[in-house]
Design a protein around this motif. Structure first.
Motif, PDB file in Angstrom:
ATOM      1  N   THR A  16       0.859  -1.183   0.000  1.00 42.48           N
ATOM      2  CA  THR A  16       0.000   0.000   0.000  1.00 42.48           C
ATOM      3  C   THR A  16       0.896   1.233   0.000  1.00 42.48           C
ATOM      4  O   THR A  16       1.933   1.250   0.674  1.00 42.48           O
ATOM      5  N   MET A  17       0.485   2.250  -0.737  1.00 37.71           N
ATOM      6  CA  MET A  17       1.275   3.489  -0.816  1.00 37.71           C
ATOM      7  C   MET A  17       0.372   4.638  -1.209  1.00 37.71           C
ATOM      8  O   MET A  17      -0.636   4.463  -1.895  1.00 37.71           O
ATOM      9  N   GLY A  18       0.728   5.838  -0.778  1.00 40.83           N
ATOM     10  CA  GLY A  18       0.032   7.030  -1.231  1.00 40.83           C
ATOM     11  C   GLY A  18       0.559   7.453  -2.596  1.00 40.83           C
ATOM     12  O   GLY A  18       1.670   7.071  -2.993  1.00 40.83           O
ATOM     13  N   LEU A  19      -0.216   8.223  -3.324  1.00 37.90           N
ATOM     14  CA  LEU A  19       0.216   8.665  -4.647  1.00 37.90           C
ATOM     15  C   LEU A  19       1.532   9.424  -4.582  1.00 37.90           C
ATOM     16  O   LEU A  19       2.384   9.306  -5.468  1.00 37.90           O
ATOM     17  N   GLU A  20       1.702  10.217  -3.504  1.00 39.95           N
ATOM     18  CA  GLU A  20       2.916  11.017  -3.373  1.00 39.95           C
ATOM     19  C   GLU A  20       4.141  10.151  -3.062  1.00 39.95           C
ATOM     20  O   GLU A  20       5.278  10.604  -3.184  1.00 39.95           O
ATOM     21  N   GLU A  21       3.901   8.878  -2.670  1.00 44.80           N
ATOM     22  CA  GLU A  21       5.000   7.981  -2.312  1.00 44.80           C
ATOM     23  C   GLU A  21       5.331   6.976  -3.409  1.00 44.80           C
ATOM     24  O   GLU A  21       6.239   6.160  -3.240  1.00 44.80           O
ATOM     25  N   ARG A  22       4.613   7.029  -4.502  1.00 40.00           N
ATOM     26  CA  ARG A  22       4.754   5.981  -5.521  1.00 40.00           C
ATOM     27  C   ARG A  22       6.181   5.878  -6.052  1.00 40.00           C
ATOM     28  O   ARG A  22       6.737   4.782  -6.180  1.00 40.00           O
ATOM     29  N   ARG A  26       8.470   2.555  -5.466  1.00 36.67           N
ATOM     30  CA  ARG A  26       8.913   1.750  -6.604  1.00 36.67           C
ATOM     31  C   ARG A  26      10.433   1.623  -6.657  1.00 36.67           C
ATOM     32  O   ARG A  26      10.959   0.581  -7.085  1.00 36.67           O
ATOM     33  N   LEU A  27      11.145   2.656  -6.232  1.00 37.41           N
ATOM     34  CA  LEU A  27      12.603   2.525  -6.160  1.00 37.41           C
ATOM     35  C   LEU A  27      12.973   1.488  -5.112  1.00 37.41           C
ATOM     36  O   LEU A  27      13.852   0.646  -5.347  1.00 37.41           O
ATOM     37  N   GLN A  35      11.781  -5.600  -9.306  1.00 34.84           N
ATOM     38  CA  GLN A  35      10.539  -5.365 -10.043  1.00 34.84           C
ATOM     39  C   GLN A  35       9.724  -4.324  -9.298  1.00 34.84           C
ATOM     40  O   GLN A  35      10.035  -3.991  -8.144  1.00 34.84           O
ATOM     41  N   GLU A  36       8.685  -3.794  -9.934  1.00 37.45           N
ATOM     42  CA  GLU A  36       7.846  -2.794  -9.285  1.00 37.45           C
ATOM     43  C   GLU A  36       6.381  -3.045  -9.598  1.00 37.45           C
ATOM     44  O   GLU A  36       6.043  -3.670 -10.610  1.00 37.45           O
ATOM     45  N   THR A  37       5.508  -2.574  -8.704  1.00 34.59           N
ATOM     46  CA  THR A  37       4.079  -2.827  -8.837  1.00 34.59           C
ATOM     47  C   THR A  37       3.311  -1.827  -7.993  1.00 34.59           C
ATOM     48  O   THR A  37       3.893  -1.126  -7.165  1.00 34.59           O
ATOM     49  N   ASP A  38       1.994  -1.800  -8.179  1.00 29.60           N
ATOM     50  CA  ASP A  38       1.146  -0.957  -7.341  1.00 29.60           C
ATOM     51  C   ASP A  38       0.609  -1.702  -6.126  1.00 29.60           C
ATOM     52  O   ASP A  38       0.252  -1.088  -5.128  1.00 29.60           O
ATOM     53  N   ASN A  39       0.508  -3.050  -6.220  1.00 32.23           N
ATOM     54  CA  ASN A  39      -0.174  -3.746  -5.128  1.00 32.23           C
ATOM     55  C   ASN A  39       0.464  -5.060  -4.674  1.00 32.23           C
ATOM     56  O   ASN A  39       0.537  -5.316  -3.480  1.00 32.23           O
ATOM     57  N   LEU A  40       0.917  -5.916  -5.580  1.00 31.04           N
ATOM     58  CA  LEU A  40       1.429  -7.233  -5.196  1.00 31.04           C
ATOM     59  C   LEU A  40       2.733  -7.555  -5.906  1.00 31.04           C
ATOM     60  O   LEU A  40       2.876  -7.278  -7.102  1.00 31.04           O
ATOM     61  N   ILE A  41       3.664  -8.126  -5.167  1.00 29.60           N
ATOM     62  CA  ILE A  41       4.907  -8.625  -5.761  1.00 29.60           C
ATOM     63  C   ILE A  41       5.078 -10.085  -5.372  1.00 29.60           C
ATOM     64  O   ILE A  41       4.970 -10.439  -4.193  1.00 29.60           O
ATOM     65  N   ILE A  90      -7.467 -11.497   1.441  1.00 29.63           N
ATOM     66  CA  ILE A  90      -6.653 -10.283   1.333  1.00 29.63           C
ATOM     67  C   ILE A  90      -7.295  -9.347   0.321  1.00 29.63           C
ATOM     68  O   ILE A  90      -7.363  -9.642  -0.878  1.00 29.63           O
ATOM     69  N   LYS A  91      -7.768  -8.214   0.816  1.00 27.15           N
ATOM     70  CA  LYS A  91      -8.535  -7.300  -0.029  1.00 27.15           C
ATOM     71  C   LYS A  91      -7.690  -6.647  -1.116  1.00 27.15           C
ATOM     72  O   LYS A  91      -8.185  -6.325  -2.193  1.00 27.15           O
ATOM     73  N   ILE A  92      -6.417  -6.413  -0.819  1.00 27.99           N
ATOM     74  CA  ILE A  92      -5.546  -5.796  -1.826  1.00 27.99           C
ATOM     75  C   ILE A  92      -5.083  -6.886  -2.784  1.00 27.99           C
ATOM     76  O   ILE A  92      -4.307  -7.767  -2.419  1.00 27.99           O
ATOM     77  N   ASN A  93      -5.582  -6.836  -4.015  1.00 32.29           N
ATOM     78  CA  ASN A  93      -5.239  -7.843  -5.017  1.00 32.29           C
ATOM     79  C   ASN A  93      -5.300  -7.187  -6.394  1.00 32.29           C
ATOM     80  O   ASN A  93      -5.458  -5.972  -6.501  1.00 32.29           O
ATOM     81  N   ASP A  94      -5.162  -7.965  -7.427  1.00 29.90           N
ATOM     82  CA  ASP A  94      -5.116  -7.368  -8.775  1.00 29.90           C
ATOM     83  C   ASP A  94      -6.372  -7.636  -9.595  1.00 29.90           C
ATOM     84  O   ASP A  94      -6.347  -7.561 -10.821  1.00 29.90           O
TER      85      ASP A  94
END
Length: 320
Positions: A16-22, A26-27, A35-41, A90-94
């Motif tokens: 989980t991340m805020g838009l300002e932290e993306r 990702r770094l 690798q990088e993603t918005d929700n799952l690795i 787990i609610k956070i998924n793709d």
């Protein structure tokens, strides 16, 4: 497809991340997992979820299948003896929005899977927490470990100032600098009040600190001791630093308490090049020319914003 089980050598990390932290997140992901993603690795690498400010939890994969029915058949192999358990969806998924599973259906899935595990269900304080996640068209089931927000406790330090790094940023920077910290020598030669030191030490990462400002060193020592961590912090200018380190983390001085001229900034970068093989530089200014002039190669970078409006931003630059 036949039911399949795999040993616990693969993991799913929930982010989980805020838009300002993306950009920052990702770094960190690139450094930790490549690798990088918005929700799952999904990775074969085991990382403690509390190490990252962005990881919400880690699923140690036991079974996977193309449907819930396949998972249900496989979990019947689990015998917990006298241990209690709980299954959580787990609610956070793709899953795309048009395939999102509603709350009531999530509970049905949890019960359907849980009924087939040999053990005693316990909703409040289970001995074992299991998770189930839909990811890339498959269902994954395994033991689930929640992250502990350690950095939140560090936000209330005895010594603080308004432009110091946030604990979340400092924690991410340690991961970016030292994704594999075991046996690695690290120094923060401009440590200020020790925000980076506290985060590193809380993760069990060995790090030394130094600063030319005696008041800053006093504050860093007090902050470290406040959280019952142990680390060496000395009064020393980076130009006087002896020895050699694998990694240096340099938050470039910029505020009223520790300002630096352009010449002094270049001196800091030049000496960082002298004392360390890899350097992570945090700066509010464009320093690429200085960094390259000092003999570094820029490997990767990001922007760390403070708030959605990005009224204050730092560059995080990885150099070798």
């Amino acid at each position: 497809m036949e039911n399949q089980s795999i040993e616990i050598n693969e993991y799913l990390y929930v982010y989980t991340m805020g838009l300002e932290e993306r950009s920052l997140c990702r770094l960190e992901q690139r450094m930790l997992f490549g690798q990088e993603t918005d929700n799952l690795i999904k990775s074969t690498r085991m990382v403690e979820p509390s190490r990252s400010p962005f990881i919400k939890g880690r699923l140690s994969i036991l079974y996977y299948g193309d449907s819930i029915e396949e998972i249900v058949k496989q979990v019947s192999q689990i015998e917990l003896d006298n241990k209690t358990f709980k299954v959580v969806y787990i609610k956070i998924n793709d899953l795309p929005k048009n395939q999102k599973i509603e709350f009531e259906d999530q509970r049905v899935i949890e019960k359907e899977v849980g009924w087939n595990i040999i053990g005693e269900a316990e909703m409040r304080n289970p001995d074992v927490l299991f998770g189930i996640i839909p990811f890339q068209g498959r269902w994954y089931f395994g033991s689930y470990l929640d992250s502990e927000s350690v950095w939140l406790h560090h936000a209330k330090k005895p010594q603080e100032y308004s432009t110091a790094l946030s604990t979340r940023l400092a924690r991410a920077v340690v991961n970016i600098a030292a994704p594999d910290p075991a046996g690695v020598s690290i120094i923060d030669p401009c440590c200020g009040i020790g925000t980076v030191l506290v985060e590193a030490l809380s993760m069990g990462v060995a790090i030394n600190g130094a600063d030319r400002n005696p008041l800053a060193v006093k504050g860093a020592r007090e902050n470290i001791a406040h959280f019952n961590y142990h680390g060496e912090v000395v009064v020393q200018d980076i130009a006087e630093q002896e020895g050699h380190y694998d990694i240096a983390i340099v938050d470039m001085p910029y505020n009223l308490y520790s300002s630096a001229t352009v010449e002094e900034q270049y001196t800091i970068i030049k000496h960082a090049r002298r004392i360390a093989d890899r350097v992570v530089i945090l700066t509010i200014e464009d320093m690429d020319e200085m960094i390259l002039k000092a003999g570094f190669t820029i490997l990767d970078r990001c922007v760390a914003n403070k708030g959605l409006k990005a009224l204050f931003s730092r560059q995080v630059i990885v150099c070798e």
